[in-house]
Design an enzyme around this catalytic site. Structure first.
Site, PDB file in Angstrom:
ATOM      1  CE  LYS A  24       8.283 -11.235  -9.271  1.00 29.39           C
ATOM      2  NZ  LYS A  24       7.371 -10.578  -9.975  1.00 29.39           N
ATOM      3  N   GLY A  54       5.214  -4.955   0.472  1.00 32.04           N
ATOM      4  CA  GLY A  54       6.662  -4.682   1.371  1.00 32.04           C
ATOM      5  C   GLY A  54       6.344  -5.065   2.445  1.00 32.04           C
ATOM      6  CD  GLU A  92       9.512   3.990  -5.459  1.00 33.02           C
ATOM      7  OE1 GLU A  92       8.328   4.065  -3.907  1.00 33.02           O
ATOM      8  OE2 GLU A  92       9.569   3.828  -6.527  1.00 33.02           O
ATOM      9  CB  CYS A 132       5.162   4.950  -6.372  1.00 38.48           C
ATOM     10  SG  CYS A 132       7.050   5.691  -6.839  1.00 38.48           S
ATOM     11  CD  GLU A 180       0.200   4.063  -4.424  1.00 38.08           C
ATOM     12  OE1 GLU A 180       1.102   5.277  -4.745  1.00 38.08           O
ATOM     13  OE2 GLU A 180       0.455   2.827  -3.508  1.00 38.08           O
TER      14      GLU A 180
END
Length: 498
Positions: A189, A247, A265, A299, A396
């Site tokens: 996906k 996540g 991750e 990331c 982030e």
């Protein structure tokens, strides 16, 4: 420039459908979604939108491909590797097409897509192709026993792979290749923002000779297609790259559906530490690249730059010079180093975090604004006088924003660097090997770079500590994520009722 590859001008988007059972098909609902060029906000194509019913079809095809006596399960492991080698060769053949599509869909500079992203993609595919016939078990000595004991490494089964938008084809292959090498079947996906190269892969997979059902590709949205994969009881494994928040949702779904295996991750807020003995110009350049590369959409970006007080002012001056000179614009123009952010939502998030930095007392030295009114371009930004408590040092940003913080001692900077719930990567710049090793050992991060940044190799595992994820990708560790270990005991001699 002579010898430099050129993008395909006016490339038509040919593949826009779901790829199930080695065929391109429309979604069950018939719904589509647009994919947008972030450099000009124009629609590139309408893509068929996968939903729960399409996931059911793809899982059914995957189950048939994974049946015990299927062609895939009976295939020699060397042949599995040969299929991946063939896929790598086909990506090499179509490298210019793939790089052009990637730039159209992501806005990243074409030369980066061609030289770096596709180079890594093809290399990873070949690395795992070479591991396909090297999956071994162990024999286990049981002294004084009449039992023979050995282990087998077996494929985990049906894998749901959910890949992100910042490195679309690279991270798609980084999930498909090890799963296939391990003998699994995969349903990918891709991110809804960047489906083009993933969907293009379908016809290369078929051309390479993969049996039907071994790889499915379902463009669609996370809350629908992604959630259906995560919650499906016949999917045995999820591998996901993306935000920490998503996540956590995946872990919840995996736990309540069938306790499926999960590799994550996730996000990062990586510290980059510059000691006073470092080569200053080199450290400035690498620190700049650490947070500006791919428009900051990485990331493990070095978005917290800790600089020793003895060189802090000079480091700031040189960092501003670099950021101010960085060329931002049309990603198909080879003179531009950066393109746009991925979409308007991400651009606004970055700009809002920049505003928070100013409100909380950080000093904006350059950048901090949108460029133009068409496309999602942001001027490279540098902040000074940043504190660990500020949002720009905690959250982030995923954009071209460098936050520079000051430190005095080694112990202080290690404590500051580890003061985060992330733990994906870190870096240390110093000429002192004792400092390098001591700090590297003390940092809570899955990868530590010394006197370099953003070095990735297919052979080396990558993944995070703490809320930056679980499990590892790349390397032999990456293959292990798709294998189960089975222990077998064999009674030796003539069985007796005694």
């Amino acid at each position: 420039m002579a010898g430099v590859p050129k993008p395909i001008v006016g490339l038509k988007v040919e593949y826009t459908k779901l790829f199930i059972n080695n065929e391109y098909v429309d979604s069950v609902s018939g719904k589509t979604f647009p994919t947008i060029d972030p450099s000009n906000e124009q629609k590139l194509a309408d893509i068929q939108e996968a939903d729960k019913e399409d996931v059911e079809k793809a899982v059914a095809a995957a189950k048939m491909a994974f049946k015990r006596n299927s062609a895939w399960r009976r295939m020699d492991t060397t042949q599995r590797g040969a299929l991946l080698f063939k896929l790598a060769d086909l990506m090499e053949r179509d490298r210019t097409i793939l790089a052009t599509l990637e730039t159209m869909d992501t806005g990243k500079p074409f030369l980066q897509a061609y030289y770096e992203d596709l180079e890594g993609t093809i290399g990873h595919c070949r690395f795992f192709a070479g591991l396909a016939d090297k999956i071994n078990g162990d024999t286990i000595p049981l002294d004084g026993s009449d039992l023979f004991c050995y282990t087998r490494r077996e494929p985990v089964g049906i894998v749901g792979a959910i890949s992100p938008w910042n490195f679309p084809i690279h991270l798609a292959i980084c999930k498909i290749a090890p799963a296939v090498a391990a003998g699994c079947v995969v349903i990918l996906k891709p991110a809804e923002q960047t489906p083009l190269t993933a969907v293009y892969l379908g016809h290369l997979i078929k051309e390479a000779g993969f049996p039907a059902g071994v790889v499915g590709i379902l463009p669609g949205y996370g809350p629908t297609a992604g959630a259906a994969l995560v919650n499906h009881k016949d999917v045995n494994k999820i591998t996901f790259t993306g935000s920490t928040e998503v996540g956590q949702l995946i872990l919840q779904g995996a736990a309540t559906s069938n306790l499926k295996r999960v590799t994550l991750e996730l996000g990062g807020k990586s510290p980059n530490i510059i000691f006073p003995d470092a080569d200053l110009d080199y450290a400035v350049r690498k620190s700049h690249d650490a947070v500006m590369y791919n428009m900051g959409q990485v990331c493990c970006a070095g978005s917290r730059t800790y600089v020793h007080e003895a060189i802090y002012d000079e480091f700031l001056k040189k960092s501003v010079e670099l950021a101010s000179k960085k060329s931002v614009g049309d990603p198909f123009n080879a003179s531009n180093e950066n393109g746009p952010q991925i979409d308007g939502e991400q651009m606004q998030k970055i700009l809002e975090l920049i505003e928070s930095g100013k409100r909380e007392g950080a000093k904006l030295l350059c950048g901090g604004e949108r460029i133009g009114d068409k496309g999602f371009f942001i001027r490279p930004t540098v902040f000074a006088d940043v504190k660990n408590s500020m949002r720009i040092a905690k959250e982030e940003i995923f954009g071209p924003v460098q936050s520079i913080l000051k430190f005095k001692t080694l112990d202080e900077v290690v404590e500051l660097a580890n003061d985060t719930h992330y733990g994906l990567a870190a870096a240390v710049f110093t000429k002192d090997i004792n400092t390098a090793i001591s700090v590297s050992n003390s940092l809570e991060a899955g990868t530590v770079w010394v006197n370099c940044y953003n070095e990735f190799k297919a052979q080396a595992p990558f993944g995070g500590y703490k809320m930056s994820g679980q499990g590892r990708e790349f390397g032999i560790n990456g293959l292990d994520q798709f294998l189960e270990t089975k222990t077998v005991f064999v009674k030796l001699g003539q069985p007796s009722a005694e």
